[in-house]
Motif scaffolding. Structure first.
Motif, PDB file in Angstrom:
ATOM      1  N   ARG A  64       0.713  -1.288   0.011  1.00 34.52           N
ATOM      2  CA  ARG A  64      -0.050   0.151  -0.008  1.00 34.52           C
ATOM      3  C   ARG A  64       0.890   1.450  -0.049  1.00 34.52           C
ATOM      4  NH1 ARG A  64      -4.927  -1.561   4.249  1.00 34.52           N
ATOM      5  NH2 ARG A  64      -6.027  -2.918   2.599  1.00 34.52           N
ATOM      6  N   ALA A 211      -9.794 -13.079   0.016  1.00 34.90           N
ATOM      7  CA  ALA A 211     -10.092 -11.711  -0.692  1.00 34.90           C
ATOM      8  C   ALA A 211     -10.060 -12.221  -2.223  1.00 34.90           C
ATOM      9  CB  ALA A 211      -8.801 -11.070  -0.484  1.00 34.90           C
ATOM     10  N   THR A 215      -6.284  -8.751  -5.801  1.00 36.87           N
ATOM     11  CA  THR A 215      -6.336  -7.642  -4.663  1.00 36.87           C
ATOM     12  C   THR A 215      -4.758  -7.678  -3.977  1.00 36.87           C
ATOM     13  OG1 THR A 215      -7.414  -9.181  -2.995  1.00 36.87           O
ATOM     14  CG2 THR A 215      -8.748  -7.572  -4.438  1.00 36.87           C
ATOM     15  N   PRO A 216      -4.534  -6.650  -3.345  1.00 38.48           N
ATOM     16  CA  PRO A 216      -3.023  -6.854  -2.462  1.00 38.48           C
ATOM     17  C   PRO A 216      -3.272  -7.805  -1.465  1.00 38.48           C
ATOM     18  CG  PRO A 216      -3.666  -4.512  -2.746  1.00 38.48           C
ATOM     19  CD  PRO A 216      -5.112  -5.235  -3.465  1.00 38.48           C
ATOM     20  N   GLU A 217      -4.416  -8.026  -0.846  1.00 44.22           N
ATOM     21  CA  GLU A 217      -4.534  -8.958   0.302  1.00 44.22           C
ATOM     22  C   GLU A 217      -4.305 -10.440  -0.305  1.00 44.22           C
ATOM     23  OE1 GLU A 217      -7.107  -5.581   1.382  1.00 44.22           O
ATOM     24  OE2 GLU A 217      -6.775  -6.615  -0.340  1.00 44.22           O
ATOM     25  N   ARG A 218      -4.888 -10.655  -1.357  1.00 42.16           N
ATOM     26  CA  ARG A 218      -4.793 -12.030  -1.997  1.00 42.16           C
ATOM     27  C   ARG A 218      -3.531 -12.404  -2.550  1.00 42.16           C
ATOM     28  NH1 ARG A 218      -8.538 -15.152  -4.392  1.00 42.16           N
ATOM     29  NH2 ARG A 218      -7.433 -17.142  -5.361  1.00 42.16           N
ATOM     30  N   ARG A 219      -2.710 -11.088  -3.103  1.00 45.70           N
ATOM     31  CA  ARG A 219      -1.484 -11.194  -3.509  1.00 45.70           C
ATOM     32  C   ARG A 219      -0.563 -11.724  -2.318  1.00 45.70           C
ATOM     33  NH1 ARG A 219       1.915  -6.180  -6.268  1.00 45.70           N
ATOM     34  NH2 ARG A 219       3.820  -7.661  -7.105  1.00 45.70           N
TER      35      ARG A 219
END
Length: 326
Positions: A64, A211, A215-219
């Motif tokens: 982020r 997620a 998405t960044p979370e899933r990444r």
């Protein structure tokens, strides 16, 4: 939320030669796929330090901040508690190099590799000279530095709780856990450690595995699951469990902490009261199956059993097991 952790209930015992010689007390929080508390043992509501189990959230904050890892393996090492094996050191150095930085920028304490073979090799080659990059949190610190370089933030003070990166990490932890950080301490690596409840961190891990793709979370979750050996080492329980159970996300922390999550099943966070790590993963995995309902494939059962019923040795031979009480 109460002011301090109140302690848990009996969750595991150590049986040697048919005799129960030790008892571990602890607390467990089990959340469903939507993040709601499904079951609790002991104190699942008071703040605790998750220690390195916070690392996936810290890695998310690095993304982020504008950090773009050169590879997904670089992202995995930023969420790792590595053992100082050669591929761990290579990856931490990769993160620094792609940010135009070097080991001299690291502010984690100097150490020797945690893996015995890696430590012996280092001592044989260079002598017992600790280095910051060997420290088990050097991947996280390398990622923090890379994120600061990407955002144009000061590199020399990145561990300060008031630093923009640490403020972003706090905001990220509060968002994913759905809680206010109750206390800020100093972790073993010198970076801030944030206190949240077992329920909160289980909820956060559930959000990682649920997620949407891209998405960044899933990444972060996908990087850890694609490179589990980077997360804690060749022989580590996180590597072994994520390799045996595809889709599982696992991250241990110091002082008897462990979190596991599986998509469509839920998440489990465990704190062992005495700080011993031998019971945390067995209890976490057992709760994920007996309480959350994870179905273990037949092909994974030998490794799953080895992780949930670890052997106790006597004279170098198995004479008992750590037995969960869930």
């Amino acid at each position: 939320m109460s002011a301090s952790y109140r302690g848990g209930e009996p969750v595991a015992q150590v049986v040697r030669s048919g005799f129960a010689e030790s008892l571990h007390r602890g607390s467990v929080a089990v959340t469903d796929p939507a993040g709601a508390l499904a079951a609790a043992i002991g104190d699942a509501d008071s703040p605790v330090f998750p220690r390195s189990s916070n690392k996936p959230m810290q890695a998310l904050a690095m993304l982020r901040a504008g950090w773009e890892p050169a590879t997904e393996a670089d992202l995995a090492i930023a969420a790792a508690s590595h053992r100082g094996e050669p591929f761990h050191i290579e990856r931490a150095r990769s993160v620094l190099a792609h940010a135009g930085l070097g080991e001299e920028h690291l502010l984690c304490p100097p150490d020797l590799p945690g893996d015995p073979d890696a430590r012996n090799a280092v001592v044989a080659a260079d002598g017992p000279e600790p280095k910051r990059v060997y420290m088990n949190c050097s991947g996280k610190h390398s990622g923090m530095l890379a994120a600061c370089a990407a955002a144009g933030w000061d590199l020399a003070t990145y561990r300060d709780p008031e630093h923009p990166l640490q403020a972003l990490i706090t905001a990220t932890v509060e968002e994913l856990t759905g809680e206010t950080v109750e206390h800020v301490g100093v972790d073993g690596c010198g970076a801030p450690v944030l206190a949240v409840s077992l329920t909160g961190i289980a909820r956060a891990f559930g959000r990682f595995v649920e997620a949407p793709e891209g998405t960044p979370e899933r990444r972060v979750a996908d990087a850890m699951r694609a490179h589990p050996r980077l997360v804690d080492g060749t022989h580590g329980p996180d590597n072994r469990s994520m390799t045996a159970l595809p889709g599982l996300l696992a991250k241990g922390g110091a002082e008897g902490f462990h979190v596991v999550a599986a998509p469509g099943v839920g998440a489990v966070a465990v704190k062992i009261d005495d700080g011993g790590g031998r019971a945390s993963m067995p209890v976490a995995l057992r709760a994920l199956t007996t309480i959350a309902g994870l179905d273990v494939p037949l092909s994974a059962k030998p490794e799953f059993d080895a992780l949930t019923w670890p052997e106790v040795l006597g004279g170098g031979e198995p004479v008992g097991r750590v037995r969960t009480l869930l």
